[in-house]
Design an enzyme around this catalytic site. Structure first.
Site, PDB file in Angstrom:
ATOM      1  N   HIS A 187      72.675  59.760  13.313  1.00 24.61           N
ATOM      2  CA  HIS A 187      73.461  59.119  14.370  1.00 24.61           C
ATOM      3  C   HIS A 187      74.871  58.749  13.920  1.00 24.61           C
ATOM      4  O   HIS A 187      75.711  58.388  14.755  1.00 24.61           O
ATOM      5  CB  HIS A 187      72.751  57.852  14.865  1.00 24.61           C
ATOM      6  CG  HIS A 187      71.469  58.115  15.590  1.00 24.61           C
ATOM      7  ND1 HIS A 187      71.370  58.976  16.657  1.00 24.61           N
ATOM      8  CD2 HIS A 187      70.213  57.619  15.378  1.00 24.61           C
ATOM      9  CE1 HIS A 187      70.124  59.006  17.086  1.00 24.61           C
ATOM     10  NE2 HIS A 187      69.396  58.203  16.326  1.00 24.61           N
ATOM     11  N   ASP A 190      64.199  65.233  15.078  1.00 32.89           N
ATOM     12  CA  ASP A 190      63.969  63.820  15.371  1.00 32.89           C
ATOM     13  C   ASP A 190      63.824  63.620  16.886  1.00 32.89           C
ATOM     14  O   ASP A 190      64.402  64.376  17.676  1.00 32.89           O
ATOM     15  CB  ASP A 190      65.158  63.013  14.849  1.00 32.89           C
ATOM     16  CG  ASP A 190      64.921  61.521  14.819  1.00 32.89           C
ATOM     17  OD1 ASP A 190      64.617  60.999  13.735  1.00 32.89           O
ATOM     18  OD2 ASP A 190      65.061  60.874  15.873  1.00 32.89           O
ATOM     19  N   HIS A 215      65.184  61.367  18.645  1.00 31.54           N
ATOM     20  CA  HIS A 215      66.471  60.969  19.200  1.00 31.54           C
ATOM     21  C   HIS A 215      67.545  61.970  18.819  1.00 31.54           C
ATOM     22  O   HIS A 215      67.586  62.447  17.684  1.00 31.54           O
ATOM     23  CB  HIS A 215      66.845  59.565  18.703  1.00 31.54           C
ATOM     24  CG  HIS A 215      65.813  58.537  19.012  1.00 31.54           C
ATOM     25  ND1 HIS A 215      64.847  58.154  18.100  1.00 31.54           N
ATOM     26  CD2 HIS A 215      65.588  57.809  20.132  1.00 31.54           C
ATOM     27  CE1 HIS A 215      64.061  57.245  18.651  1.00 31.54           C
ATOM     28  NE2 HIS A 215      64.491  57.013  19.878  1.00 31.54           N
ATOM     29  N   ASP A 253      59.443  60.787  14.441  1.00 33.40           N
ATOM     30  CA  ASP A 253      59.196  59.829  15.517  1.00 33.40           C
ATOM     31  C   ASP A 253      58.789  60.519  16.815  1.00 33.40           C
ATOM     32  O   ASP A 253      58.698  59.874  17.861  1.00 33.40           O
ATOM     33  CB  ASP A 253      60.396  58.905  15.742  1.00 33.40           C
ATOM     34  CG  ASP A 253      61.725  59.630  15.743  1.00 33.40           C
ATOM     35  OD1 ASP A 253      61.746  60.866  15.566  1.00 33.40           O
ATOM     36  OD2 ASP A 253      62.758  58.955  15.918  1.00 33.40           O
TER      37      ASP A 253
END
Length: 347
Positions: free
Chosen positions: A159, A195, A197, A284
């Protein structure tokens, strides 16, 4: 497959993050890396080695000097105020405000942050710096002839943009690794982000470049963090046009749905024909992850690793997210074992 790891990750342990209208205990915690390391050792995946120190220069190839200077010195400035608690931003330069960097600590923190999920503690800089060195050590291993390596990075990185922290991320480990491969003679790198996200930081770093392909399979950003990037129509710009691939999937997606997106991403990577692949390895996507909404089960991660292996390229795995702490080690190592059993390694 060698694993690169350091206890320095424990130096970063935020007390809280801003989520769901509350200051909550951080989901991103030291036990995440501890569980992955324990599983690596239990499954005898390979040697576990400490990282080399390659200095600041490889970080400066991805992050701006101003950002690095701020991040490196932020805790000392905060500690000088004799205020208890982690350093968290509380104001951001939103759309109607000017993009001006203030001189005050809180103003600068807001300028260099995009959310309240990246607390700075006394050990955050050192933990993030060492995580970047762990990623670079994996690069060095592959550059020396290994077919694959696992960089057990914590805190995660995907991120973080060139001058922006958020989403538990401060330095973009996968991007630093990709740039290092290029700087050491590789011509083309593909980054596959698995991931839950979207890897908004990685996308933004390489969005207008043709030497890195970025492909991400993630929760639909109309409903999932980071909300403001990760849509399917984001395909790159300038020299990077056509080299950015996002596969947003709805909540509840299971392995068949997720695997179909992986197949599309692998097809694009095949067409690009990179010299090496960097995998942003977030797990995740697991069905019991507390902050995610996909339904992958532990055996699915073996299949994920096998499919990545069929790309037939040297591959560096860089640890990202995954917050169902008891299962994170099983799921991460399943990807690595699936990859190993589908390849013939000579290193």
């Amino acid at each position: 497959m060698r694993t690169y790891y350091s206890d320095d990750h424990r130096l970063h342990h935020g007390r809280c993050e801003l989520i769901d209208g509350q200051l909550m205990p951080c989901f991103e915690m030291p036990s995440r890396a501890d569980h992955v390391l324990a599983r690596v050792q239990a499954r005898q995946l390979g040697e576990v080695l400490p990282p080399q120190d390659f200095g600041l220069a490889p970080l400066q190839r991805v992050h701006t000097d101003d950002y690095l200077t701020f991040f490196r010195g932020a805790w000392e400035r905060w500690a000088a105020t004799n205020t208890d608690g982690d350093l968290l931003p509380y104001t951001w330069p939103a759309r109607t405000l000017r993009q001006v960097k203030p001189t005050s600590l809180h103003g600068e923190l807001g300028y260099y942050s995009f959310d309240g999920g990246a607390p700075i503690t006394a050990g955050t800089w050192q933990a993030a710096y060492t995580a970047a060195q762990i990623a670079l050590s994996g690069v060095a291993d592959i550059q020396s002839g290994a077919y694959s390596a696992f960089s057990l990075c914590r805190p995660p990185g995907h991120h973080a943009a060139g001058d922006l922290m958020g989403g538990y991320c401060y330095l973009n480990n996968a991007a630093i690794a990709a740039q290092a491969f290029l700087d050491q003679g590789r011509q083309k790198v593909a980054i596959l982000d698995v991931d839950y996200h979207h890897g908004n930081g990685t996308q933004s770093i390489f969005y207008d470049r043709n030497d890195v392909l970025f492909a991400s399979i993630h929760g639909d950003p109309t409903a999932e963090f980071p909300f403001f990037l990760g849509y399917a129509d984001e395909t790159g710009e300038g020299a990077g046009q056509g080299l950015n691939f996002n596969y947003p999937l709805p909540a509840g997606s299971d392995w068949p749905t997720w695997a179909a997106a992986l197949e599309q991403a692998c097809d694009e990577i095949d067409r690009y024909a990179p010299d090496v692949i960097v995998v942003s390895l977030g797990v995740d996507t697991f069905k019991e992850d507390p902050i995610s909404q996909f339904k992958l089960d532990s055996p699915d991660y073996l299949l994920m690793g096998e499919r990545i292996a069929r790309l037939g390229k040297p591959t560096l795995f860089v640890m990202e997210g995954g917050y169902a702490v008891e299962e994170i080690g099983i799921n991460a190592v399943n990807v690595l074992e699936g990859f190993k059993r589908a390849t013939q390694e000579t290193a």
